[in-house]
Design an enzyme around this catalytic site. Structure first.
Site, mmCIF file in Angstrom:
data_model
loop_
_atom_site.group_PDB
_atom_site.id
_atom_site.type_symbol
_atom_site.label_atom_id
_atom_site.label_comp_id
_atom_site.label_asym_id
_atom_site.label_seq_id
_atom_site.Cartn_x
_atom_site.Cartn_y
_atom_site.Cartn_z
ATOM 1 N N ASP A 165 -1.019 3.017 21.370
ATOM 2 C CA ASP A 165 -0.997 2.465 22.661
ATOM 3 C C ASP A 165 -0.800 3.552 23.738
ATOM 4 O OD1 ASP A 165 0.000 -0.159 21.620
ATOM 5 O OD2 ASP A 165 1.609 1.089 20.553
ATOM 6 N N HIS A 193 5.494 -2.161 19.796
ATOM 7 C CA HIS A 193 4.292 -2.108 19.509
ATOM 8 C C HIS A 193 3.790 -3.662 19.504
ATOM 9 C CE1 HIS A 193 0.139 -1.496 18.319
ATOM 10 N NE2 HIS A 193 0.374 -2.150 17.251
HETATM 11 P P1 NAX Z 1 -5.906 -4.233 5.840
HETATM 12 O O1 NAX Z 1 -5.623 -5.570 5.605
HETATM 13 O O2 NAX Z 1 -7.368 -3.552 5.809
HETATM 14 O O3 NAX Z 1 -5.236 -3.367 4.640
HETATM 15 C C1 NAX Z 1 -3.955 -3.479 4.365
HETATM 16 C C2 NAX Z 1 -3.922 -2.911 2.924
HETATM 17 O O4 NAX Z 1 -2.448 -3.036 2.419
HETATM 18 C C3 NAX Z 1 -4.659 -3.919 1.736
HETATM 19 O O5 NAX Z 1 -5.660 -3.330 1.171
HETATM 20 C C4 NAX Z 1 -3.350 -4.484 1.034
HETATM 21 O O6 NAX Z 1 -3.598 -4.642 -0.296
HETATM 22 C C5 NAX Z 1 -2.502 -3.299 1.310
HETATM 23 N N1 NAX Z 1 -0.998 -3.722 1.001
HETATM 24 C C6 NAX Z 1 -0.162 -4.759 1.238
HETATM 25 N N2 NAX Z 1 1.026 -4.904 0.709
HETATM 26 C C7 NAX Z 1 0.992 -3.800 0.191
HETATM 27 C C8 NAX Z 1 2.128 -3.061 -0.308
HETATM 28 N N3 NAX Z 1 3.379 -3.569 -0.495
HETATM 29 N N4 NAX Z 1 2.069 -1.724 -0.774
HETATM 30 C C9 NAX Z 1 1.031 -1.016 -0.762
HETATM 31 N N5 NAX Z 1 -0.286 -1.745 -0.090
HETATM 32 C C10 NAX Z 1 -0.234 -2.851 0.406
HETATM 33 O O7 NAX Z 1 -5.037 -3.906 7.136
HETATM 34 P P2 NAX Z 1 -5.649 -2.558 8.125
HETATM 35 O O8 NAX Z 1 -6.643 -2.800 9.161
HETATM 36 O O9 NAX Z 1 -5.679 -1.277 7.218
HETATM 37 O O10 NAX Z 1 -4.107 -2.737 8.903
HETATM 38 C C11 NAX Z 1 -2.870 -2.159 8.298
HETATM 39 C C12 NAX Z 1 -1.741 -2.633 9.135
HETATM 40 O O11 NAX Z 1 -1.733 -1.853 10.243
HETATM 41 C C13 NAX Z 1 -1.615 -3.970 9.655
HETATM 42 O O12 NAX Z 1 -0.211 -4.563 9.327
HETATM 43 C C14 NAX Z 1 -2.114 -3.852 11.049
HETATM 44 O O13 NAX Z 1 -1.355 -4.871 11.634
HETATM 45 C C15 NAX Z 1 -1.413 -2.726 11.509
HETATM 46 N N6 NAX Z 1 -1.842 -2.027 12.736
HETATM 47 C C16 NAX Z 1 -0.972 -1.252 13.313
HETATM 48 C C17 NAX Z 1 -1.301 -0.522 14.519
HETATM 49 C C18 NAX Z 1 -0.234 0.291 15.399
HETATM 50 O O14 NAX Z 1 -0.846 0.873 16.306
HETATM 51 N N7 NAX Z 1 0.766 0.492 14.797
HETATM 52 C C19 NAX Z 1 -2.740 -0.657 15.315
HETATM 53 C C20 NAX Z 1 -3.629 -1.126 14.108
HETATM 54 C C21 NAX Z 1 -3.211 -2.181 13.099
HETATM 55 O O15 NAX Z 1 -3.385 -3.441 13.720
#
Ligand code: NAX
Length: 333
Positions: A165, A193
């Site tokens: 952000d 966020h």
């Molecule tokens: P993806 O869905 O591509 O990857 C997430 C991965 O996490 C998947 O491979 C899934 O199997 C794994 N996962 C789920 N539960 C788990 C657990 N208990 N232990 C270990 N792994 C687990 O998502 P991605 O694009 O990589 O985004 C990940 C997260 O970042 C999402 O929650 C998204 O909303 C968040 N974001 C946060 C941002 C920030 O600025 N704070 C910005 C970007 C993003 O939106």
């Protein structure tokens, strides 16, 4: 990158959600030495759920194929205790995504279960000076749950990623004013966020000028604040999937600054840190504040003058965080 001269013992770093989109950029930058520098080897601990183990193995194979001189070893696991054993840093990226028809409260609860387990595991096996950054959404509440389930770790070792952000705010100003991003200082994003966040340029400077004298208030209110707050949704619309490389870049920036500090005191950063009650923000929440990275810690910038209009925006976002906290109250210790 210059060849490392004298290698130290590897530093252990955990990344959860290792087969996901953000990790696919983050892991490469970590292995290239972008957080700890060109003298510091790194051991990567990749945590994934059972269903994504094979994909995580594929990520491991590609990391090995990249032949990074600093990459000492890689461990892939489904067990948080194994993943967090002895780690100096943990990037908690993996989270349950919002599926169709899911209410916000369901999303909060699904993630609360993940982050309470991971907090407890960090408490048991991580180094006591571990640095944790939660990226997985809702990041500020997920980190609250993780920290509250880690009673033996100082809550200041836990943070939520708000640097994306912050970087978005700097980038918008840079485009508007045709000035390099490095010229901007004293910028912060208060709050959650989420769309309620408050990108605040009241104190901002560009070189020796005050930014408020270079842009008009209407542009800030009608364009800058809503554009930054809704940038994540705009990226999904335009790119067809959510911010990944920019989120990884922000996570690297966050951890690098936290580890090494930032010399210039005017170069504030935004981190979602444990509220000590500063600026009337409820103690114990994890909130985006103006922060400085000093001597290995995040410090909230003190004694800023805050107008009623700023306070109203800050409090609106803090109220949202309180409501999120209340929804997961049963999982807080
Ligand atoms: P993806 O869905 O591509 O990857 C997430 C991965 O996490 C998947 O491979 C899934 O199997 C794994 N996962 C789920 N539960 C788990 C657990 N208990 N232990 C270990 N792994 C687990 O998502 P991605 O694009 O990589 O985004 C990940 C997260 O970042 C999402 O929650 C998204 O909303 C968040 N974001 C946060 C941002 C920030 O600025 N704070 C910005 C970007 C993003 O939106």
């Amino acid at each position: 990158m210059p060849k490392p001269e004298k290698l130290l013992d590897p530093v252990k770093v955990a990344v959860t959600g290792a087969a996901g989109n953000i990790a696919y950029s983050l892991l490469w930058r970590l292995a290239a030495g972008e957080v700890y520098g060109p003298q510091q080897p790194i051991s990567l601990h990749l945590l994934e759920i059972e269903a994504a183990q094979q994909a995580a193995r594929g990520v491991e194979m590609e990391l090995l194929d990249s032949a990074f001189p600093l990459l000492a070893d890689i461990k892939v696991t489904t067990d948080p205790r194994e993943a967090f054993e002895d780690v100096s840093a943990a990037f908690l990226v993996g989270a349950q995504p919002r599926s169709k028809g899911m209410e916000r409260s369901d999303l909060l609860m699904a993630n609360a279960a993940i982050f309470s387990e991971q907090g407890a595991a960090l408490n048991e096996v991580a180094r006591r000076d571990v640095r944790v950054v939660v990226v997985g959404n809702p990041a500020n509440t997920n980190v609250l749950i993780a920290s509250s389930n880690a009673p033996d770790l100082d809550p200041q070792r836990f943070t939520a990623l708000m640097r994306l952000d912050h970087n978005r705010t700097v980038s918008q100003l840079s485009s508007k004013l045709h000035l390099p991003v490095a010229d901007f200082a004293r910028i912060a994003v208060w709050g959650n966020h989420s769309a309620s966040q408050f990108p605040d340029i009241s104190y901002a400077t560009a070189g020796d000028k005050k930014v408020t004298e270079l842009v008009d208030t209407q542009w800030v209110e009608d364009y800058l604040i809503p554009t930054v707050a809704r940038r994540g949704a705009e990226i999904i619309e335009v790119r067809g999937s959510s911010s990944a490389a920019s989120a990884a870049a922000a996570a690297i920036d966050h951890m690098r600054d936290w580890v090494h500090g930032v010399e210039d005191p005017a170069h504030w950063r935004t981190a979602g840190v444990y509220s000590d009650g500063s600026y009337g923000i409820a103690e114990g929440l994890f909130v985006g504040f103006p922060t400085r990275a000093v001597a290995g810690d995040w410090e909230i910038v003190a004694d800023l003058e805050v107008t009623d209009a700023q306070q109203a925006r800050i409090q609106a976002s803090v109220e949202e965080l309180k409501a999120e906290r209340d929804m997961v109250a049963d999982l807080l210790k």
